[in-house]
Design a protein around this motif. Sequence first.
Motif, PDB file in Angstrom:
ATOM      1  N   CYS A  68       1.062  -8.306 -12.000  1.00 39.14           N
ATOM      2  CA  CYS A  68       2.235  -8.068 -12.845  1.00 39.14           C
ATOM      3  C   CYS A  68       3.409  -7.529 -12.026  1.00 39.14           C
ATOM      4  CB  CYS A  68       1.885  -7.042 -13.913  1.00 39.14           C
ATOM      5  SG  CYS A  68       0.402  -7.422 -14.870  1.00 39.14           S
ATOM      6  N   HIS A  69       4.595  -7.819 -12.481  1.00 37.57           N
ATOM      7  CA  HIS A  69       5.793  -7.274 -11.832  1.00 37.57           C
ATOM      8  C   HIS A  69       5.780  -5.749 -11.941  1.00 37.57           C
ATOM      9  CE1 HIS A  69       8.195 -10.972 -11.118  1.00 37.57           C
ATOM     10  NE2 HIS A  69       7.460 -11.455 -12.102  1.00 37.57           N
ATOM     11  N   PRO A  70       6.442  -5.077 -10.993  1.00 37.38           N
ATOM     12  CA  PRO A  70       6.537  -3.621 -11.084  1.00 37.38           C
ATOM     13  C   PRO A  70       7.101  -3.207 -12.451  1.00 37.38           C
ATOM     14  CG  PRO A  70       7.342  -4.373  -8.962  1.00 37.38           C
ATOM     15  CD  PRO A  70       7.066  -5.611  -9.784  1.00 37.38           C
ATOM     16  N   GLY A  71       6.426  -2.246 -13.069  1.00 42.93           N
ATOM     17  CA  GLY A  71       6.846  -1.793 -14.394  1.00 42.93           C
ATOM     18  C   GLY A  71       6.130  -2.502 -15.527  1.00 42.93           C
ATOM     19  N   ASP A  72       5.423  -3.610 -15.227  1.00 45.66           N
ATOM     20  CA  ASP A  72       4.769  -4.395 -16.276  1.00 45.66           C
ATOM     21  C   ASP A  72       3.249  -4.307 -16.257  1.00 45.66           C
ATOM     22  OD1 ASP A  72       7.203  -5.216 -17.154  1.00 45.66           O
ATOM     23  OD2 ASP A  72       7.124  -7.203 -16.234  1.00 45.66           O
ATOM     24  N   CYS A  73       2.690  -3.490 -15.380  1.00 49.66           N
ATOM     25  CA  CYS A  73       1.225  -3.433 -15.248  1.00 49.66           C
ATOM     26  C   CYS A  73       0.601  -2.959 -16.559  1.00 49.66           C
ATOM     27  CB  CYS A  73       0.851  -2.504 -14.093  1.00 49.66           C
ATOM     28  SG  CYS A  73      -0.918  -2.254 -13.922  1.00 49.66           S
ATOM     29  N   HIS A  74      -0.445  -3.659 -16.962  1.00 49.70           N
ATOM     30  CA  HIS A  74      -1.160  -3.324 -18.187  1.00 49.70           C
ATOM     31  C   HIS A  74      -1.768  -1.921 -18.109  1.00 49.70           C
ATOM     32  CE1 HIS A  74      -3.060  -4.694 -21.901  1.00 49.70           C
ATOM     33  NE2 HIS A  74      -4.165  -4.109 -21.501  1.00 49.70           N
ATOM     34  N   PHE A  75      -2.048  -1.487 -16.887  1.00 44.84           N
ATOM     35  CA  PHE A  75      -2.639  -0.162 -16.674  1.00 44.84           C
ATOM     36  C   PHE A  75      -1.592   0.804 -16.098  1.00 44.84           C
ATOM     37  CE2 PHE A  75      -5.990  -3.305 -16.589  1.00 44.84           C
ATOM     38  CZ  PHE A  75      -6.879  -2.776 -17.518  1.00 44.84           C
ATOM     39  N   ILE A  76      -0.343   0.558 -16.408  1.00 41.70           N
ATOM     40  CA  ILE A  76       0.811   1.397 -16.082  1.00 41.70           C
ATOM     41  C   ILE A  76       1.181   1.382 -14.599  1.00 41.70           C
ATOM     42  CG2 ILE A  76       1.949   3.654 -16.372  1.00 41.70           C
ATOM     43  CD1 ILE A  76       1.002   2.538 -19.072  1.00 41.70           C
ATOM     44  N   SER A  77       0.234   1.825 -13.748  1.00 39.17           N
ATOM     45  CA  SER A  77       0.622   1.997 -12.341  1.00 39.17           C
ATOM     46  C   SER A  77      -0.303   1.292 -11.353  1.00 39.17           C
ATOM     47  CB  SER A  77       0.674   3.496 -12.007  1.00 39.17           C
ATOM     48  OG  SER A  77      -0.604   4.074 -12.245  1.00 39.17           O
ATOM     49  N   GLY A  78      -1.182   0.427 -11.850  1.00 37.30           N
ATOM     50  CA  GLY A  78      -2.128  -0.254 -10.955  1.00 37.30           C
ATOM     51  C   GLY A  78      -1.435  -1.050  -9.870  1.00 37.30           C
ATOM     52  N   ASN A  79      -0.358  -1.737 -10.230  1.00 40.41           N
ATOM     53  CA  ASN A  79       0.307  -2.556  -9.215  1.00 40.41           C
ATOM     54  C   ASN A  79       1.071  -1.702  -8.190  1.00 40.41           C
ATOM     55  OD1 ASN A  79       2.251  -1.904 -11.070  1.00 40.41           O
ATOM     56  ND2 ASN A  79       2.894  -4.009 -11.495  1.00 40.41           N
ATOM     57  N   TYR A  80       1.476  -0.497  -8.599  1.00 32.18           N
ATOM     58  CA  TYR A  80       2.098   0.397  -7.613  1.00 32.18           C
ATOM     59  C   TYR A  80       1.051   0.866  -6.600  1.00 32.18           C
ATOM     60  CZ  TYR A  80       6.180   0.537 -10.660  1.00 32.18           C
ATOM     61  OH  TYR A  80       7.268   0.191 -11.413  1.00 32.18           O
ATOM     62  N   HIS A  81      -0.157   1.145  -7.105  1.00 30.94           N
ATOM     63  CA  HIS A  81      -1.238   1.515  -6.177  1.00 30.94           C
ATOM     64  C   HIS A  81      -1.518   0.342  -5.230  1.00 30.94           C
ATOM     65  CE1 HIS A  81      -2.165   5.324  -8.019  1.00 30.94           C
ATOM     66  NE2 HIS A  81      -2.270   4.752  -9.201  1.00 30.94           N
ATOM     67  N   ALA A  82      -1.557  -0.860  -5.803  1.00 30.63           N
ATOM     68  CA  ALA A  82      -1.834  -2.045  -4.989  1.00 30.63           C
ATOM     69  C   ALA A  82      -0.753  -2.242  -3.929  1.00 30.63           C
ATOM     70  CB  ALA A  82      -1.927  -3.282  -5.884  1.00 30.63           C
ATOM     71  N   ARG A  83       0.489  -2.037  -4.310  1.00 26.67           N
ATOM     72  CA  ARG A  83       1.587  -2.224  -3.352  1.00 26.67           C
ATOM     73  C   ARG A  83       1.478  -1.207  -2.211  1.00 26.67           C
ATOM     74  NH1 ARG A  83       7.565  -2.444  -5.667  1.00 26.67           N
ATOM     75  NH2 ARG A  83       7.137  -0.267  -6.075  1.00 26.67           N
ATOM     76  N   ARG A  84       1.159   0.022  -2.558  1.00 31.30           N
ATOM     77  CA  ARG A  84       1.009   1.053  -1.527  1.00 31.30           C
ATOM     78  C   ARG A  84      -0.166   0.717  -0.604  1.00 31.30           C
ATOM     79  NH1 ARG A  84       0.630   5.724  -4.973  1.00 31.30           N
ATOM     80  NH2 ARG A  84       2.423   4.991  -6.104  1.00 31.30           N
ATOM     81  N   ARG A  85      -1.277   0.295  -1.216  1.00 29.51           N
ATOM     82  CA  ARG A  85      -2.463  -0.069  -0.435  1.00 29.51           C
ATOM     83  C   ARG A  85      -2.140  -1.238   0.501  1.00 29.51           C
ATOM     84  NH1 ARG A  85      -6.511  -1.052  -4.580  1.00 29.51           N
ATOM     85  NH2 ARG A  85      -6.425   1.162  -4.947  1.00 29.51           N
ATOM     86  N   TRP A  86      -1.355  -2.192  -0.027  1.00 31.47           N
ATOM     87  CA  TRP A  86      -1.004  -3.366   0.759  1.00 31.47           C
ATOM     88  C   TRP A  86      -0.171  -2.979   1.981  1.00 31.47           C
ATOM     89  CZ3 TRP A  86      -1.806  -7.711   2.761  1.00 31.47           C
ATOM     90  CH2 TRP A  86      -0.787  -8.520   3.235  1.00 31.47           C
ATOM     91  N   SER A  87       0.777  -2.056   1.794  1.00 27.34           N
ATOM     92  CA  SER A  87       1.619  -1.709   2.944  1.00 27.34           C
ATOM     93  C   SER A  87       0.788  -1.009   4.033  1.00 27.34           C
ATOM     94  CB  SER A  87       2.840  -0.883   2.549  1.00 27.34           C
ATOM     95  OG  SER A  87       2.450   0.200   1.802  1.00 27.34           O
ATOM     96  N   ILE A  88      -0.234  -0.257   3.651  1.00 28.50           N
ATOM     97  CA  ILE A  88      -1.116   0.359   4.660  1.00 28.50           C
ATOM     98  C   ILE A  88      -2.020  -0.709   5.273  1.00 28.50           C
ATOM     99  CG2 ILE A  88      -3.022   1.996   4.971  1.00 28.50           C
ATOM    100  CD1 ILE A  88      -1.644   3.642   2.687  1.00 28.50           C
TER     101      ILE A  88
END
Length: 145
Positions: A68-88
């Motif tokens: 989902c696009h940032p802000g649209d995650c069904h679990f609120i912040s899952g994609n933000y966690h994924a983005r952070r994990r991806w950059s590491i």
Amino acid sequence: MADNFEPRIIAFVCNYCTYAGADLAGTSRLKYPANVRIVRLPCTGRISPLFLLKALQKGADGILVSGCHPGDCHFISGNYHARRRWSIFRTLLDFLGIPKERIWFSWVSASEGRKFADLITEFTENIKQLGPFTQYDKLIKEMSE
Ligand code: FES
């Protein structure tokens, strides 16, 4: 690269956006290469970097992670966690010597069937240009020496 090379692409996608976008591409009869195998997960926040390494180990030539696009995650912040994990994880790829071009990260919503089809087409063409990924075993062997 051999003209007949057909890359094996694994797409780790979230259930609520990208999987639905892929479904929309299918029901809209949009054409895209059949090289992709979709692994559906509840959320991109569930996608461990180990899944990606395992896919490469098992013969994937390219990997797509999409949700989902940032802000649209069904679990609120899952994609933000994924983005952070991806950059590491990108840093780890450099360390391992795995070309970053083999792993793409993208956002595709449930209404973006066209975007999904275009993304798969473009990614498949890129991986065809790169050729088969055969370095994984060599890289791991070098790391363990
Ligand atoms: Fe789609 Fe979280 S539910 S990224």
